[in-house]
Write a protein that holds these residues in place. Structure first.
Motif, short mmCIF file in Angstrom:
data_model
loop_
_atom_site.label_atom_id
_atom_site.label_comp_id
_atom_site.label_asym_id
_atom_site.label_seq_id
_atom_site.Cartn_x
_atom_site.Cartn_y
_atom_site.Cartn_z
N ALA A 19 0.22 -1.15 -3.69
CA ALA A 19 0.57 -2.34 -2.91
C ALA A 19 0.06 -3.62 -3.56
CB ALA A 19 0.02 -2.22 -1.49
N CYS A 20 -1.24 -3.63 -3.91
CA CYS A 20 -1.83 -4.85 -4.47
C CYS A 20 -3.24 -4.54 -4.95
CB CYS A 20 -1.88 -5.96 -3.42
SG CYS A 20 -2.94 -5.59 -2.00
N PRO A 21 -3.84 -5.44 -5.73
CA PRO A 21 -5.26 -5.27 -6.09
C PRO A 21 -6.13 -5.44 -4.84
CG PRO A 21 -4.18 -6.83 -7.57
CD PRO A 21 -3.23 -6.57 -6.44
N LEU A 22 -7.21 -4.70 -4.77
CA LEU A 22 -8.10 -4.76 -3.61
C LEU A 22 -8.60 -6.18 -3.35
CD1 LEU A 22 -9.71 -3.40 -1.36
CD2 LEU A 22 -11.49 -2.90 -3.05
N GLU A 23 -8.90 -6.93 -4.41
CA GLU A 23 -9.47 -8.27 -4.21
C GLU A 23 -8.48 -9.23 -3.55
OE1 GLU A 23 -8.02 -8.50 -8.56
OE2 GLU A 23 -9.40 -7.13 -7.58
N ARG A 24 -7.20 -8.89 -3.50
CA ARG A 24 -6.22 -9.75 -2.82
C ARG A 24 -6.29 -9.63 -1.31
NH1 ARG A 24 -1.04 -10.47 -5.41
NH2 ARG A 24 -0.76 -11.95 -3.72
N LEU A 25 -6.94 -8.58 -0.80
CA LEU A 25 -7.04 -8.39 0.66
C LEU A 25 -8.29 -9.09 1.19
CD1 LEU A 25 -6.12 -4.63 1.09
CD2 LEU A 25 -4.66 -6.62 1.41
N GLN A 26 -8.07 -10.06 2.04
CA GLN A 26 -9.19 -10.77 2.65
C GLN A 26 -9.61 -10.04 3.93
OE1 GLN A 26 -8.09 -14.81 3.34
NE2 GLN A 26 -7.59 -15.19 1.21
N PRO A 27 -10.91 -9.98 4.20
CA PRO A 27 -11.37 -9.33 5.43
C PRO A 27 -10.75 -9.99 6.66
CG PRO A 27 -13.21 -9.70 3.95
CD PRO A 27 -12.03 -10.42 3.36
N GLU A 28 -10.38 -9.14 7.61
CA GLU A 28 -9.81 -9.55 8.90
C GLU A 28 -8.43 -10.18 8.77
OE1 GLU A 28 -11.52 -8.56 11.75
OE2 GLU A 28 -12.74 -7.63 10.20
N ARG A 29 -7.74 -9.90 7.67
CA ARG A 29 -6.38 -10.39 7.46
C ARG A 29 -5.49 -9.23 7.09
NH1 ARG A 29 -5.88 -16.19 7.91
NH2 ARG A 29 -8.02 -16.89 7.84
N GLY A 30 -4.20 -9.40 7.30
CA GLY A 30 -3.24 -8.39 6.91
C GLY A 30 -2.29 -8.91 5.86
N ALA A 107 -1.54 6.70 5.19
CA ALA A 107 -2.77 6.92 4.43
C ALA A 107 -2.93 5.76 3.45
CB ALA A 107 -2.69 8.25 3.67
N VAL A 108 -4.16 5.35 3.23
CA VAL A 108 -4.43 4.25 2.31
C VAL A 108 -5.66 4.60 1.49
CG1 VAL A 108 -5.75 2.96 4.05
CG2 VAL A 108 -4.73 1.73 2.15
N ARG A 109 -5.66 4.22 0.22
CA ARG A 109 -6.78 4.49 -0.66
C ARG A 109 -6.87 3.39 -1.71
NH1 ARG A 109 -4.55 9.47 -4.51
NH2 ARG A 109 -3.20 8.16 -5.82
N VAL A 110 -8.02 3.36 -2.39
CA VAL A 110 -8.19 2.47 -3.53
C VAL A 110 -8.31 3.34 -4.76
CG1 VAL A 110 -9.64 0.72 -4.61
CG2 VAL A 110 -9.32 0.71 -2.13
N HIS A 111 -7.47 3.07 -5.76
CA HIS A 111 -7.48 3.83 -7.00
C HIS A 111 -7.49 2.84 -8.15
CE1 HIS A 111 -6.73 7.22 -9.65
NE2 HIS A 111 -5.77 6.52 -10.23
N ASP A 112 -8.55 2.87 -8.95
CA ASP A 112 -8.71 1.94 -10.07
C ASP A 112 -8.57 0.48 -9.64
OD1 ASP A 112 -9.15 3.99 -11.91
OD2 ASP A 112 -7.02 4.16 -12.41
N GLY A 113 -9.15 0.15 -8.47
CA GLY A 113 -9.13 -1.22 -7.98
C GLY A 113 -7.83 -1.64 -7.33
N LEU A 114 -6.87 -0.71 -7.19
CA LEU A 114 -5.58 -1.02 -6.58
C LEU A 114 -5.46 -0.31 -5.24
CD1 LEU A 114 -3.34 -0.55 -9.73
CD2 LEU A 114 -4.16 -2.71 -8.76
N VAL A 115 -4.95 -1.04 -4.25
CA VAL A 115 -4.71 -0.45 -2.92
C VAL A 115 -3.41 0.32 -2.99
CG1 VAL A 115 -4.29 -0.95 -0.49
CG2 VAL A 115 -5.95 -2.32 -1.78
N GLN A 116 -3.46 1.58 -2.58
CA GLN A 116 -2.28 2.44 -2.60
C GLN A 116 -2.01 2.99 -1.22
OE1 GLN A 116 -3.21 5.32 -5.71
NE2 GLN A 116 -2.14 4.04 -7.20
N ILE A 117 -0.72 3.11 -0.92
CA ILE A 117 -0.25 3.63 0.36
C ILE A 117 0.39 4.99 0.14
CG2 ILE A 117 1.27 3.20 2.35
CD1 ILE A 117 -1.08 1.18 1.96
N GLY A 118 0.03 5.96 0.97
CA GLY A 118 0.61 7.29 0.90
C GLY A 118 1.88 7.39 1.72
N LEU A 119 2.98 7.65 1.06
CA LEU A 119 4.29 7.77 1.73
C LEU A 119 4.77 9.20 1.66
CD1 LEU A 119 5.88 4.61 0.10
CD2 LEU A 119 4.87 4.76 2.37
N ARG A 120 5.54 9.60 2.63
CA ARG A 120 6.09 10.96 2.66
C ARG A 120 7.41 11.01 1.94
NH1 ARG A 120 2.33 12.96 5.09
NH2 ARG A 120 1.53 12.65 7.15
#
Length: 120
Positions: A19-30, A107-120
């Motif tokens: 989805a995006c690099p983790l640092e792009r996500l600000q706390p308490e924001r979507g 499902a959501v995870r961080v892999h190598d500093g990138l936010v990833q979403i688990g899709l079916r």
């Protein structure tokens, strides 16, 4: 050498999309991300936890949950829809204000500093 994948079978069956690099996500924001036809709202709470829900408000049909207000209700992390103000659990997607209403949870995870979403 043989290695085993120790992740649960349900997680191994997912297709992980970045989805995006983790640092792009600000706390308490979507933020919103589009994967094919799936609109996903991704949230980072003040304690650093990540959550992902469907971005479409089930009552209005508008793709706005990523712009909702993030907070908690009795210790449960929630997002309040900016349209009709219903709160949805970031944990399981259920609406805390209307019985039987819910949004998809991803499902959501961080892999190598990138936010990833688990899709079916």
């Amino acid at each position: 050498m043989t290695t085993t994948d120790e992740r649960p079978a349900t997680e191994r069956a997912l297709r992980w999309e970045t989805a995006c690099p983790l640092e792009r996500l600000q706390p308490e924001r979507g933020v919103a991300a589009l994967f094919g036809e799936e609109q996903v709202a991704i949230f980072r709470t003040h304690d650093g936890r990540l959550y992902a829900l469907g971005n479409v408000d089930p009552k209005s049909g508008a793709a706005v949950l990523s712009r909702g207000i993030v907070g908690d209700r009795r210790g449960e992390p929630v997002v309040a829809s900016p349209v009709y103000k219903e709160s949805f659990s970031l944990v399981d997607g259920r609406c805390l204000d209307a019985a039987g209403v819910c949004v998809p949870v991803y499902a959501v995870r961080v892999h190598d500093g990138l936010v990833q979403i688990g899709l079916r």
